[in-house]
Design an enzyme around this catalytic site. Structure first.
Site, mmCIF file in Angstrom:
data_model
loop_
_atom_site.group_PDB
_atom_site.id
_atom_site.type_symbol
_atom_site.label_atom_id
_atom_site.label_comp_id
_atom_site.label_asym_id
_atom_site.label_seq_id
_atom_site.Cartn_x
_atom_site.Cartn_y
_atom_site.Cartn_z
ATOM 1 N N THR A 1 15.041 60.261 11.528
ATOM 2 C CA THR A 1 15.696 58.980 11.811
ATOM 3 C C THR A 1 15.181 58.342 13.093
ATOM 4 O OG1 THR A 1 17.814 57.863 12.106
ATOM 5 C CG2 THR A 1 17.675 60.095 12.954
ATOM 6 N N ARG A 2 15.261 57.009 13.135
ATOM 7 C CA ARG A 2 14.922 56.250 14.350
ATOM 8 C C ARG A 2 16.073 55.321 14.718
ATOM 9 N NH1 ARG A 2 13.097 51.742 10.973
ATOM 10 N NH2 ARG A 2 13.565 50.310 12.650
ATOM 11 N N HIS B 1 25.728 56.742 11.732
ATOM 12 C CA HIS B 1 27.139 56.399 11.550
ATOM 13 C C HIS B 1 27.720 57.330 10.476
ATOM 14 C CE1 HIS B 1 26.384 53.094 14.181
ATOM 15 N NE2 HIS B 1 25.450 52.615 13.398
ATOM 16 N N HIS C 1 25.709 58.101 7.282
ATOM 17 C CA HIS C 1 24.582 59.030 7.458
ATOM 18 C C HIS C 1 25.080 60.470 7.493
ATOM 19 C CE1 HIS C 1 23.209 55.274 9.487
ATOM 20 N NE2 HIS C 1 22.147 55.506 8.750
ATOM 21 N N ARG D 1 15.642 55.124 0.789
ATOM 22 C CA ARG D 1 15.128 53.844 0.317
ATOM 23 C C ARG D 1 14.271 53.266 1.444
ATOM 24 N NH1 ARG D 1 16.114 48.644 0.372
ATOM 25 N NH2 ARG D 1 16.102 47.512 -1.602
ATOM 26 N N ILE E 1 5.682 25.959 38.255
ATOM 27 C CA ILE E 1 5.215 24.882 37.373
ATOM 28 C C ILE E 1 5.026 25.440 35.959
ATOM 29 C CG2 ILE E 1 3.366 23.226 36.939
ATOM 30 C CD1 ILE E 1 2.861 23.140 39.941
HETATM 31 S S1 PPS Z 1 1.820 27.720 38.757
HETATM 32 O O1 PPS Z 1 0.836 26.884 38.039
HETATM 33 O O2 PPS Z 1 3.037 27.861 37.986
HETATM 34 O O3 PPS Z 1 1.246 28.970 39.194
HETATM 35 O O4 PPS Z 1 2.184 26.860 40.054
HETATM 36 P P1 PPS Z 1 3.289 27.211 41.145
HETATM 37 O O5 PPS Z 1 3.057 28.552 41.679
HETATM 38 O O6 PPS Z 1 4.649 26.940 40.633
HETATM 39 O O7 PPS Z 1 2.960 26.127 42.258
HETATM 40 C C1 PPS Z 1 3.707 26.121 43.422
HETATM 41 C C2 PPS Z 1 3.404 24.957 44.349
HETATM 42 O O8 PPS Z 1 2.038 24.897 44.687
HETATM 43 C C3 PPS Z 1 1.720 23.553 45.129
HETATM 44 N N1 PPS Z 1 0.334 23.327 44.674
HETATM 45 C C4 PPS Z 1 -0.103 22.987 43.454
HETATM 46 N N2 PPS Z 1 0.536 22.709 42.312
HETATM 47 C C5 PPS Z 1 -0.195 22.423 41.212
HETATM 48 N N3 PPS Z 1 -1.530 22.381 41.204
HETATM 49 C C6 PPS Z 1 -2.234 22.631 42.340
HETATM 50 N N4 PPS Z 1 -3.561 22.612 42.327
HETATM 51 C C7 PPS Z 1 -1.498 22.974 43.507
HETATM 52 N N5 PPS Z 1 -1.870 23.291 44.768
HETATM 53 C C8 PPS Z 1 -0.741 23.509 45.467
HETATM 54 C C9 PPS Z 1 2.773 22.667 44.520
HETATM 55 O O9 PPS Z 1 3.429 22.076 45.604
HETATM 56 C C10 PPS Z 1 3.718 23.609 43.769
HETATM 57 O O10 PPS Z 1 5.054 23.427 44.167
HETATM 58 P P2 PPS Z 1 6.168 22.566 43.425
HETATM 59 O O11 PPS Z 1 7.452 23.161 43.932
HETATM 60 O O12 PPS Z 1 6.010 22.718 41.959
HETATM 61 O O13 PPS Z 1 5.948 21.187 43.916
#
Ligand code: PPS
Length: 570
Positions: free
Chosen positions: A197-198, A202, A205, A291, A476
């Site tokens: 069994t995995r 109950h 069984h 089954r 982002i």
């Molecule tokens: S990612 O793509 O998810 O890894 O980016 P993230 O780590 O969230 O980015 C954090 C903040 O880095 C600043 N930043 C940039 N963002 C986008 N593209 C480029 N090239 C870049 N260089 C610096 C940017 O302010 C992001 O912060 P937030 O809070 O989003 O404004």
């Protein structure tokens, strides 16, 4: 040979070297190339070395592999349905010549065995999938493993066991075939029926296993798999605690429990034969086949990979030479008017049959609803409830994604404070900027590094979610596939809510709080998301927020309402 005439199986291979030779092998191995075993390979190696895979003496060579894939037989003609192979990378394969000996080490680097390489080849994986699993559809877990995880080359050869792999959990219940045979011998058990069994057990069984044992006048070995099972199964720690409770339900001296460190393939009929041969090595004379034994679920088109009784048919066709007999599993149902379980085919028209399907059982568990005593044992239900608390006690991740300046951090902060005010779970905020300072300080904004950044955030969030906390992530995260990976890691562990902060780029750029958009337009910053690097908008985010229309306070409030609606807040 009739199974009953030969209790406790045939000849067992023991591939471990005697102590003095093992010590010498450890010294020799210092000069060998080392291969770090994957978790699945470690399971296979464990069962090769302790004889559970007798008559195998190592990982299959090419000729045996071809014969097993095509005909379920070794070149010697002996029945063996599953190819047990050592998959490695092309790079590693290129560094090893036939005739070399390599060291096989666990993930801590401990030497488990050495392998005298007799074969080194690149398998035809499509053919293997087709021959062994009857399909090349990678919704089959073993096909998926073969195509997407396993190395491209195989090494075969004889093994010399140095040290048994170490497991720290349930030590008393993990036994080798020789240990189980010795225990049965001591107890005077001449006929033993094994139950594979995995899943948690109950009442149904317990009834069916005990009936099976009574039918063939045998003792019963509950032999659950604790190696690798189907992705998404209940973890073995929880299951073993459940099995220990169920064991109390059998009459004394009739039944025992032992754990099997098998890495299942979910290979249906072939797997049933394999399971039975393993149990024969463990000294069992009978094996229960149900089954859809070791069924992998449905394929891409929603069709089952194997027919429900294919495993029983294949077993029957080979039963004579297997040396272990099949006990076909009887479907047991609870008959309310009789207040007992009965085989489904013995129920009369007037009987009132009660049933709770697996899906319904999981729903009740998930929502903290009643699970009646006729279905399971209170102690088992308590274990499962502890492992699968209702949603308002589970952890979850809120994963914000959106352009720089879209308002992710502001809403994330507002949400964090509101959740801290609620106070029922610990809250961690993994904000983009903060993570870049602490966790990912060496990373750039290249695609590769952005992926790595998100994977790290996902990993931390998954650990927090698993341990019933709240993770709020606000990077982002511009790429769909990376966000999907994070979702797939976290969803099995708790809640996952993707919040797309969909503030239009014009608004973000106009705000330009950090002056980054201006720099990006001027070409001072290269690869800026939304300007000269893509942002792939989510298609199915749980929540979409546009901060040009909604204040951070209201946005956070909307998220709280969604959490409540889904049962994560009460
Ligand atoms: S990612 O793509 O998810 O890894 O980016 P993230 O780590 O969230 O980015 C954090 C903040 O880095 C600043 N930043 C940039 N963002 C986008 N593209 C480029 N090239 C870049 N260089 C610096 C940017 O302010 C992001 O912060 P937030 O809070 O989003 O404004």
């Amino acid at each position: 040979m009739g199974a009953n005439k030969e209790p406790h199986g045939g000849e067992l291979k023991d591939l471990y070297l005697p102590a003095a030779e093992a010590e010498a092998e450890k010294v020799r191995a210092k000069d060998f190339v080392s291969w770090d075993l994957t978790p699945r390979q470690l399971c296979d190696l464990d069962l090769l070395l302790n004889g559970a895979f007798s008559p195998l003496e190592g990982f299959l060579g090419e000729a045996d592999y071809n014969a097993v894939c095509a005909d379920m037989r070794l070149v010697s003609g002996v029945l063996w349905p599953m190819p047990i192979t050592l998959d490695v990378s092309a790079e590693f394969a290129a560094s090893v010549a036939v005739g070399d000996t390599i060291a096989l080490r666990d993930q801590e680097g401990v030497l488990v065995a050495t392998l005298e390489v007799s074969d080194n080849w690149q398998p035809n994986k499509e053919r293997e999938a087709e021959q062994v699993f009857g399909s090349t559809d990678d919704t089959h877990p073993a096909v998926n493993f073969l195509f997407n995880q396993a190395g491209s080359h195989y090494l075969g050869g004889k093994l010399r066991g140095v040290e048994a792999p170490t497991y720290y959990d349930f030590k008393g219940l993990r036994e080798s075939p020789a240990e189980v045979r010795a225990r049965m011998e001591k107890l005077g058990w001449r006929k033993v029926v094994a139950f594979q069994t995995r899943n948690p057990l109950h009442r149904a069984h317990q009834e069916l296993t005990f009936r099976a044992a009574r039918e063939v006048e045998a003792n019963l070995l509950i032999h659950p798999v604790v190696g690798m099972t189907k992705p998404g199964d209940i973890d073995h720690f929880t299951r073993v605690r459940c099995y220990e409770h169920v064991l109390e339900q059998y009459p004394e001296q009739t039944t025992t429990l032992s754990l099997l460190n098998l890495a299942m393939r979910m290979g249906g009929p072939r797997e049933a034969l394999w399971h039975a041969l393993i149990r024969k090595n463990y000294g069992c004379t009978h094996f229960i086949v149900g089954r859809d034994h070791a069924g992998p679920g449905n394929d891409r088109n929603g069709e089952p990979f194997y027919g429900p009784y294919d495993a029983q048919d294949l077993f029957r066709a080979h039963e004579e030479e297997m040396g272990i007999s099949m006990v076909p599993f009887k479907m047991m149902v609870y008959v309310e008017n009789r207040a007992e379980y009965m085989p489904a085919d013995e129920v009369s028209e007037d009987d009132k049959v009660l049933n709770i399907s697996g899906t319904e059982f999981r729903r009740r568990l998930r929502d903290g609803l009643d699970i009646p005593d006729w279905f399971s044992y209170p102690k088992v239900v308590a274990e499962l409830r502890r492992a699968h608390p209702p949603k308002h006690k589970q952890g979850f991740t809120i994963f914000f994604t959106g352009l720089s300046g879209s308002g992710k951090s502001t809403i994330a902060n507002a949400l964090m404070v509101k959740l801290l005010e609620d106070g029922r779970r610990p809250v961690t905020l993994l904000d983009g900027d903060v993570v870049r300072k602490n966790l990912s300080s060496e990373l750039t904004f290249s695609k590769e590094h952005r992926d790595l950044n998100i994977q790290r955030i996902g990993y931390v969030a998954s650990e927090i979610t698993k341990n019933h906390g709240i993770a709020i992530c606000a990077p982002i995260a511009p790429y769909t596939h990376t966000r999907r990976q994070v979702r797939e890691t976290i969803e099995p562990l708790g809640g996952f809510f993707e919040v797309h902060v969909a503030t239009p780029i014009e608004v973000c750029e106009e705000r330009d709080r950090k002056g980054l958009y201006a720099k990006a337009r001027a070409g001072i910053i290269k690869g800026f998301t939304g300007i000269d690097d893509p942002y792939e908008a989510p298609e199915a985010a749980e929540i979409v927020i546009d901060t040009s229309e909604l204040s951070p306070d209201l946005a956070a409030h909307r998220i709280l309402i969604t959490l409540e609606k889904h049962g994560y807040l009460k």
